[in-house]
Scaffold this motif. Sequence first.
Motif, PDB file in Angstrom:
ATOM      1  N   LEU A  69       0.794  -1.242   0.148  1.00 11.65           N
ATOM      2  CA  LEU A  69       0.012   0.017  -0.019  1.00 11.65           C
ATOM      3  C   LEU A  69       1.042   1.393   0.149  1.00 11.65           C
ATOM      4  N   TYR A  70       0.370   2.278  -0.464  1.00 17.07           N
ATOM      5  CA  TYR A  70       1.207   3.630  -0.593  1.00 17.07           C
ATOM      6  C   TYR A  70       0.237   4.682   0.035  1.00 17.07           C
ATOM      7  N   LEU A  71       1.087   5.370   0.931  1.00 19.05           N
ATOM      8  CA  LEU A  71       0.553   6.533   1.665  1.00 19.05           C
ATOM      9  C   LEU A  71       0.690   7.817   1.141  1.00 19.05           C
ATOM     10  N   GLY A  72      -0.370   8.743   0.743  1.00 18.40           N
ATOM     11  CA  GLY A  72      -0.257   9.977   0.286  1.00 18.40           C
ATOM     12  C   GLY A  72      -0.719  10.853   1.666  1.00 18.40           C
ATOM     13  N   MET A  73      -0.209  12.157   1.620  1.00 16.11           N
ATOM     14  CA  MET A  73      -0.572  13.248   2.577  1.00 16.11           C
ATOM     15  C   MET A  73      -0.416  14.518   2.073  1.00 16.11           C
ATOM     16  N   ASP A  74      -1.495  15.195   2.409  1.00 13.65           N
ATOM     17  CA  ASP A  74      -1.817  16.313   1.723  1.00 13.65           C
ATOM     18  C   ASP A  74      -1.809  17.619   2.885  1.00 13.65           C
ATOM     19  N   GLY A  79      -5.891  22.365   6.925  1.00 11.63           N
ATOM     20  CA  GLY A  79      -5.683  20.990   7.556  1.00 11.63           C
ATOM     21  C   GLY A  79      -5.062  20.193   6.663  1.00 11.63           C
ATOM     22  N   ALA A  80      -4.821  18.666   7.067  1.00  9.69           N
ATOM     23  CA  ALA A  80      -4.056  17.855   6.276  1.00  9.69           C
ATOM     24  C   ALA A  80      -4.986  16.549   6.167  1.00  9.69           C
ATOM     25  N   ARG A  81      -4.529  16.091   5.113  1.00  9.64           N
ATOM     26  CA  ARG A  81      -5.539  14.621   4.906  1.00  9.64           C
ATOM     27  C   ARG A  81      -4.329  13.629   4.546  1.00  9.64           C
ATOM     28  N   TYR A  82      -4.893  12.100   4.779  1.00  7.43           N
ATOM     29  CA  TYR A  82      -4.230  11.240   3.989  1.00  7.43           C
ATOM     30  C   TYR A  82      -5.120  10.286   3.244  1.00  7.43           C
ATOM     31  N   ALA A  83      -4.391   9.650   2.355  1.00  3.63           N
ATOM     32  CA  ALA A  83      -5.164   8.662   1.667  1.00  3.63           C
ATOM     33  C   ALA A  83      -4.050   7.274   1.605  1.00  3.63           C
ATOM     34  N   LEU A  84      -4.751   6.059   1.740  1.00  4.49           N
ATOM     35  CA  LEU A  84      -3.871   5.040   1.644  1.00  4.49           C
ATOM     36  C   LEU A  84      -4.492   4.125   0.292  1.00  4.49           C
ATOM     37  N   VAL A 133       2.330  -0.700   4.270  1.00  4.70           N
ATOM     38  CA  VAL A 133       2.827   0.558   3.636  1.00  4.70           C
ATOM     39  C   VAL A 133       4.216   0.547   3.235  1.00  4.70           C
ATOM     40  N   SER A 134       4.448   0.638   1.701  1.00  2.63           N
ATOM     41  CA  SER A 134       5.478   0.480   1.221  1.00  2.63           C
ATOM     42  C   SER A 134       6.333   1.765   1.047  1.00  2.63           C
ATOM     43  N   SER A 135       5.403   2.930   0.781  1.00  3.70           N
ATOM     44  CA  SER A 135       6.202   4.366   0.744  1.00  3.70           C
ATOM     45  C   SER A 135       5.139   5.477   0.810  1.00  3.70           C
ATOM     46  N   ILE A 136       5.734   6.686   1.203  1.00  7.40           N
ATOM     47  CA  ILE A 136       4.799   7.743   1.732  1.00  7.40           C
ATOM     48  C   ILE A 136       5.208   8.802   0.731  1.00  7.40           C
ATOM     49  N   SER A 137       4.241   9.677   0.378  1.00  8.85           N
ATOM     50  CA  SER A 137       4.501  10.954  -0.302  1.00  8.85           C
ATOM     51  C   SER A 137       3.804  12.079   0.284  1.00  8.85           C
ATOM     52  N   LEU A 138       4.362  13.079   0.381  1.00  7.03           N
ATOM     53  CA  LEU A 138       3.523  14.557   1.169  1.00  7.03           C
ATOM     54  C   LEU A 138       3.828  15.584   0.239  1.00  7.03           C
ATOM     55  N   ASP A 139       2.671  16.197   0.526  1.00  5.97           N
ATOM     56  CA  ASP A 139       2.649  17.499  -0.699  1.00  5.97           C
ATOM     57  C   ASP A 139       2.193  18.706   0.492  1.00  5.97           C
ATOM     58  N   GLY A 140       2.813  19.662   0.080  1.00  3.29           N
ATOM     59  CA  GLY A 140       2.668  21.207   0.899  1.00  3.29           C
ATOM     60  C   GLY A 140       2.205  22.173   0.007  1.00  3.29           C
ATOM     61  N   THR A 141       1.874  23.476   0.571  1.00  2.61           N
ATOM     62  CA  THR A 141       1.591  24.461  -0.099  1.00  2.61           C
ATOM     63  C   THR A 141       2.943  25.086  -0.782  1.00  2.61           C
ATOM     64  N   SER A 142       2.615  25.434  -2.034  1.00  2.67           N
ATOM     65  CA  SER A 142       3.745  26.054  -3.020  1.00  2.67           C
ATOM     66  C   SER A 142       4.184  27.198  -2.308  1.00  2.67           C
ATOM     67  N   ALA A 143       5.761  27.361  -2.007  1.00  2.12           N
ATOM     68  CA  ALA A 143       6.165  28.649  -1.567  1.00  2.12           C
ATOM     69  C   ALA A 143       6.050  28.985  -0.277  1.00  2.12           C
ATOM     70  N   THR A 144       5.482  27.926   0.667  1.00  2.26           N
ATOM     71  CA  THR A 144       5.558  28.204   2.135  1.00  2.26           C
ATOM     72  C   THR A 144       6.690  27.736   2.638  1.00  2.26           C
ATOM     73  N   THR A 145       7.552  28.567   3.044  1.00  2.00           N
ATOM     74  CA  THR A 145       8.978  28.668   3.290  1.00  2.00           C
ATOM     75  C   THR A 145       9.632  28.730   4.814  1.00  2.00           C
ATOM     76  N   LEU A 146      10.524  27.774   4.998  1.00  2.00           N
ATOM     77  CA  LEU A 146      10.880  27.928   6.500  1.00  2.00           C
ATOM     78  C   LEU A 146      12.536  28.292   6.443  1.00  2.00           C
ATOM     79  N   ILE A 147      13.041  29.041   7.361  1.00  2.00           N
ATOM     80  CA  ILE A 147      14.406  29.331   7.594  1.00  2.00           C
ATOM     81  C   ILE A 147      14.740  28.356   8.855  1.00  2.00           C
ATOM     82  N   ILE A 148      15.700  27.450   8.842  1.00  2.00           N
ATOM     83  CA  ILE A 148      15.776  26.604   9.904  1.00  2.00           C
ATOM     84  C   ILE A 148      17.621  26.522  10.097  1.00  2.00           C
TER      85      ILE A 148
END
Length: 477
Positions: A69-74, A79-84, A133-148
Motif C-alpha cells: 500500500l502507498y500513503l499520500g499526505m496533503d 488542515g491535512a489529509r491522508y489517503a492509503l 505501507v511501502s512508501s509515503i509521499s507528502l505535499d505542501g503548499t507552494s512557496a511556504t518557506t521555513l528558515i531553519i
Amino acid sequence: MLSSITHSSTLSILLYPLSPKPGCCSSRKLNVRTHPWEKSVEKSVKLRTMVVGCKIDNQEMGFQASERLYLGMDFGTSGARYALIDKQGTIHAEGKREYPNYMKEDSLDWALSWKTTLFSLLEDVPVHLRPLVSSISLDGTSATTLIIDSKTGEPLARPYLYNESCPDALPLVKSIAPINHTVCSGSSTLCKLVSWWNNDDSDKKSTMLLHQADWLLWLLHGQLGVSDYNNALKVGYDPEADSYPDWLLSQPYAQLLPTVKAPGTSIGHLKGDIRTQFGTTDSIAAFLAARATKPGKAVTSLGSTLAIKLLSTTRIEDARYGVYSHRLDNKWLVGGASNTGGAVLKENFSDEQLEKLSEHINPMEASPLDYYPLKSVGERFPVANLKMEPRLHPRPESDVEYLHGILESIARIEAKAYMLLKDLGATQVDEVFTAGGGAKNDKWTKIRERVLGLPVSRATQTEAAYGAALLALKGFQ
C-alpha cells in the motif's frame, strides 16, 4: 498546494515495526521517536477516518496480506489529509485533521501545528494496514518557506506562508533574475529568502531554507537539506537544466539553498523498511489525483483559492501574470494560483446557505454582476497585482443573485486564466477536471462549463492526498 505534488524522494523509515494484533481498527502508537507533546494530540483536533476492506472476525480483508500500500499526505491551508491506496488506485483508508491552534507570542505557531498534525495522521492509519505501507509521499503548499537551523532542523523564524508577499525584496530580486522570471513576484520563495536575509541580524552560517513539505518529511527521514525541483521552482531552480542558475548561485544567500532531486528519486535507507517519498505541492497532487494524462487536459482546484494546472508540451514562465511551470516527466504543468476562491464564499455564506441557495440558481443564465472576489487586497494570477482591491459590490437584495454573481465572476477569472495560458504559448486546454470542495457544487460546474466553453467534470478522485499517494506508488515502482 502539486508544491500543490511536490518532492518525492524514496526513503526507508521504520514507522510500523510491530506486528498488528488480529482484528480491525484497533489503536496503537507508532514506534516513532517523538517529543512528549507529540504523544498526546489535543482532543479538540477534529478527526475523520474511513477504512475500506477491514478484517472483522474471520472475514477476508478484501486484499492480499502481501499487497503493498502507498500513503499520500496533503498539507493544505487549513488542515491535512491522508489517503492509503494500492497499485490499482483503490483507497483502503483515508482521513483528515484540522490544524490545532498553537500560539507563540502573538501569532500562530504554524511549524508546531504542522508537526503535530503529521504525527497525528500517521497514528490515524489503521493498525492492521500499517505493515503493508511501502512508501509515503507528502505535499505542501507552494512557496511556504521555513528558515531553519542546519544542525538541529528547528525553525529560526516563523514560517513564510504561501500567500505572504515580501515587496521589500522584490527590487533586488528583479535586479538579479531574468526578466519576468517566476521569482519576480513578491510571494516567491526567493523574495521571502531575500527579505529574511536582509532583515535578520542573526548569524547566518548555520542556516538553511526548506519548503513546508521538505521540513515535514525531514521529521520522518532525518536528512536535512533535500528538496525537489517542483518545490524549488519558486526559489529559482531551473527544472529544465536541472540545476540552480549561475545568477542565483553567485548570491551570498545561495549557501542556504537545499539540494534538489527529481520527484521519485531514491535517497537511501533510514530507520527501517518503510519507503518514504518526499512531498510536492498540493495543486500538483490534485492534478495527479485527477489522472489527467494527455496534453490539453487541465485541473482546476477550487479550494480556499483557485489554482489551475494545464498539461502542456511547452514550458511557460512569466512573472508578469503569475504563470509558472512544474516539470512532470517530459511534459509541463503550466498554471498559477489566484487569490479568489472558496475562502471568499465562506466569508459570505455558510455551507448550508451555499447548498440551499445554489439550488435556485439557473446556471444557463449569465449573471449581470461583475465582481472580482478576493478575501483581501492583492492578486497573484491571472493578474499579478499586489494592490488589487476586492470587488464584491453592489450587492443585490437577493442572496441567490449575489451568490450567482460571485460564482460566475470566479468562473470568468478561471476562463481568463486559461485564455492567458493559450496566448503565452501553452497547449490549448480541451477539457477541465475539477478538484477541491468546489467540485461538489453541480450548479457551479455548469456555470463554469458555459463560461469556459469546455467540458467540465468532477475528477474521479478530488483530494490532493490521493495524488500524493499515486506519487508514492510511482516512486516505489
